[in-house]
Design an enzyme around this catalytic site. Structure first.
Site, PDB file in Angstrom:
ATOM      1  N   TYR A  31     -72.952 -16.897 -46.808  1.00 54.18           N
ATOM      2  CA  TYR A  31     -71.308 -16.444 -46.984  1.00 54.18           C
ATOM      3  C   TYR A  31     -71.290 -15.287 -48.001  1.00 54.18           C
ATOM      4  CZ  TYR A  31     -71.553 -17.436 -51.684  1.00 54.18           C
ATOM      5  OH  TYR A  31     -71.536 -17.495 -53.444  1.00 54.18           O
ATOM      6  N   GLU A 183     -78.692 -12.024 -63.570  1.00 53.60           N
ATOM      7  CA  GLU A 183     -77.045 -11.840 -63.558  1.00 53.60           C
ATOM      8  C   GLU A 183     -76.982 -13.099 -64.006  1.00 53.60           C
ATOM      9  OE1 GLU A 183     -75.953 -12.310 -59.039  1.00 53.60           O
ATOM     10  OE2 GLU A 183     -78.033 -13.608 -58.802  1.00 53.60           O
TER      11      GLU A 183
END
Ligand code: PDD
Length: 288
Positions: A31, A183
């Site tokens: 995506y 992250e």
């Protein structure tokens, strides 16, 4: 709300995907999320390039050329711009390996991939979040070794974000091997120390953020000292400031970590600089 599904535009209520779609069965797809300011997709070429990287990573041919993607996205933006109000949007693009009998191996011969595009109003962080910053926790990065692929299979990220929410926090900061920063569950993280911005390198252990790139470009263009290198867990805990970036959150200050203040516990000078630069860039590049 008008969505795009496999070649047609339709109201979201009419969009249907068969239960044997490999996205539903295996999470077999990728995506993208693209912010749209004043009807312009932000960094569209870069997002489409990252989409190509994700598709290559799962060995799925791109169902559309860049021209076709641009046409689809432009039309979705137009159809979702209610009453021409130029409201900011974010696009969600979702491609799966298509519908086939359940078997782990790829369908042979290949089937048509499923292509879905959605637009939602873009809600950027509130004034309160910008002023106060956000609370985060650190968690063990227990994901796979291809975090550079923007895979729809997000269960690890979902569980990590939920752990943050259950701790009353906005985001989970992921630490790999008890040693270094990767992250956030759905964001990139920067450390500021002694006036230098530190960013983990884009490798297989993190998503190459489009906002992350913009921040580093702005730092370079404005003479802000910055280093792209492995950032240790100790540097995260010893940071003067922590910044979070993503397409939908833009730039935020993280002001508490695991319940303790980051630096002086307030959004700092690096946040103020980067946030202002980002907003100016957005205004100059996107709205004119
Ligand atoms: N997520 N890392 C992860 C794991 C992410 O999911 C995201 C974005 C980012 C930031 O990338 P970018 O700056 O290109 O948005 C980093 C999107 C917003 C999402 O899943 O909704």
């Amino acid at each position: 709300m008008t969505v795009y599904l496999n070649g047609a535009f339709m109201p979201i209520e009419e969009a249907r995907v068969p239960v044997l779609d490999r996205g539903f069965i295996f999470g077999d797809g990728v995506y993208e999320v693209i912010p749209v300011y004043s009807r312009r997709a932000f960094r569209m070429a870069e997002h489409l390039k990252r989409l190509q990287h994700s598709l290559d990573g799962i060995k799925l041919p791109n169902p559309h050329s860049e021209r076709e993607w641009t046409d689809i996205l432009t039309e979705i933006i137009r159809r979702n711009d209610q009453e021409g109000r130029n409201q900011d949007q974010y696009l969600y693009l979702h491609i799966t390996r298509g519908v086939a009998k359940r078997d782990h191996a790829f369908p042979n011969p290949p089937v048509q991939p499923t292509v879905f595009v959605l637009s939602n109003p873009l809600t950027t962080p509130s004034a309160e979040q910008l002023q106060r910053g956000i609370d985060c926790i650190t968690v063990v990065d227990n994901r796979w070794l291809r975090c550079d692929i923007k895979a729809i299979a997000l269960l690890p990220n979902v569980l990590l974000r939920q752990a943050a929410v259950e701790a009353g926090c906005a985001e989970a900061i992921l630490i790999r091997d008890d040693a270094f920063l990767t992250e956030g569950a759905a964001s990139n993280i920067f450390v500021a120390k002694n006036g230098t911005l530190l960013a983990p390198p884009k490798d297989n252990l993190m998503l190459p953020g489009i906002t992350y790139d913009v921040i580093l470009e702005l730092a370079a263009a404005n003479g802000i000292p910055h280093e792209v290198r492995k950032v240790t867990k100790a540097e995260v805990f010893g940071a003067d400031e922590l910044l979070l970036t993503s397409s939908t959150k833009e730039v935020l200050a993280i002001t508490t970590l695991d319940g303790k203040p980051v630096g002086n516990g307030k959004p700092g000078a690096m946040f103020a600089k980067m946030h202002t630069l980002y907003q100016t860039f957005k205004r100059d590049v996107m709205r004119k």
